[in-house]
Design a protein around this motif. Sequence first.
Motif, short mmCIF file in Angstrom:
data_model
loop_
_atom_site.label_atom_id
_atom_site.label_comp_id
_atom_site.label_asym_id
_atom_site.label_seq_id
_atom_site.Cartn_x
_atom_site.Cartn_y
_atom_site.Cartn_z
N HIS A 1 111.23 38.53 108.56
CA HIS A 1 111.94 39.56 108.51
C HIS A 1 110.97 40.62 107.55
N LEU A 2 110.56 39.99 106.46
CA LEU A 2 110.08 40.97 105.51
C LEU A 2 108.32 41.39 105.93
N GLY A 3 108.00 40.46 106.98
CA GLY A 3 106.53 40.77 107.47
C GLY A 3 105.64 40.13 106.56
N VAL A 4 105.66 39.23 105.94
CA VAL A 4 105.00 38.61 104.90
C VAL A 4 104.55 36.98 105.31
N PRO A 5 103.51 36.71 104.68
CA PRO A 5 103.58 35.09 104.96
C PRO A 5 104.49 34.27 104.23
N VAL A 6 104.75 32.98 104.63
CA VAL A 6 105.89 32.07 104.17
C VAL A 6 105.33 31.83 102.95
N GLN A 7 103.80 31.67 102.69
CA GLN A 7 103.49 31.43 101.56
C GLN A 7 103.67 32.55 100.27
N THR A 8 103.71 33.82 100.73
CA THR A 8 104.11 34.93 99.67
C THR A 8 105.52 34.41 98.95
N ILE A 9 106.36 34.22 99.97
CA ILE A 9 107.80 33.84 99.69
C ILE A 9 107.65 32.71 98.37
N HIS A 10 106.96 31.71 98.69
CA HIS A 10 106.69 30.68 97.79
C HIS A 10 106.15 31.06 96.61
N ASP A 11 105.14 31.72 96.71
CA ASP A 11 104.48 32.13 95.47
C ASP A 11 105.38 32.98 94.41
N ALA B 1 106.42 32.03 90.74
CA ALA B 1 106.35 32.93 89.61
C ALA B 1 107.69 33.41 88.91
N GLY B 2 108.66 33.13 89.57
CA GLY B 2 109.78 33.26 89.13
C GLY B 2 110.29 34.86 89.44
N ARG B 3 109.54 35.19 90.44
CA ARG B 3 109.83 36.70 90.83
C ARG B 3 110.37 36.65 92.34
N GLY B 4 111.00 35.52 92.97
CA GLY B 4 111.40 35.44 94.41
C GLY B 4 112.92 35.61 94.36
N PRO B 5 113.41 35.39 95.75
CA PRO B 5 114.69 35.41 95.72
C PRO B 5 115.33 34.19 95.08
N HIS B 6 116.67 34.20 94.83
CA HIS B 6 117.31 32.83 94.67
C HIS B 6 117.44 32.27 95.78
N GLY B 7 117.46 30.95 95.88
CA GLY B 7 117.64 30.07 97.00
C GLY B 7 118.26 29.04 96.63
N PHE B 8 118.58 28.05 97.61
CA PHE B 8 119.29 26.56 97.41
C PHE B 8 118.57 25.69 98.31
N ARG B 9 118.56 24.54 97.95
CA ARG B 9 118.06 23.45 99.05
C ARG B 9 119.14 22.91 99.93
N ILE B 10 118.77 22.66 101.08
CA ILE B 10 119.62 21.88 101.93
C ILE B 10 118.41 20.59 102.49
N GLY B 11 118.49 19.69 101.96
CA GLY B 11 117.55 18.43 102.52
C GLY B 11 116.35 19.01 101.95
N ARG B 12 115.20 19.13 102.40
CA ARG B 12 114.10 19.66 102.09
C ARG B 12 113.75 20.99 102.13
N GLY B 13 114.53 21.74 102.97
CA GLY B 13 114.40 23.37 103.44
C GLY B 13 115.20 24.17 102.41
N LEU B 14 114.39 25.08 101.98
CA LEU B 14 115.10 26.09 101.13
C LEU B 14 116.05 27.15 101.96
N ARG B 15 117.28 27.62 101.72
CA ARG B 15 117.80 28.65 102.16
C ARG B 15 118.31 29.70 101.41
N TYR B 16 118.44 31.00 101.95
CA TYR B 16 118.67 32.12 101.12
C TYR B 16 120.01 32.82 101.72
N ARG B 17 120.82 33.28 100.86
CA ARG B 17 122.08 33.64 101.23
C ARG B 17 121.83 35.26 101.46
#
Length: 79
Positions: free
Chosen positions: A23-33, A37-53
């Motif tokens: 949706h943002l047009g960036v690599p998945v690694q950018t979200i992880h990075d 770094a503490g600058r990404g969106p708040h998310g939560f885990r369901i199993g091994r995957g992250l989800r973002y409201r």
Amino acid sequence: MNDTMRPFPGLEPVLTTSELAAHLGVPVQTIHDLRHAGRGPHGFRIGRGLRYRLSEIQDWITELERSDEPARRDGGSPR
């Protein structure tokens, strides 16, 4: 989308990391990075995957826009 159109009324939609990155047009690694770094969106885990409201993503984007405002006012180019 209103509550009557959702399969589970009252339950806020969420995105996976891949969906958010696409949706943002960036690599998945950018979200992880950004999260690491503490600058990404708040998310939560369901199993091994992250989800973002969606509301958390909107808040995060708004905060990014606000932090970029001083650079624009000072004549600097947006990052």
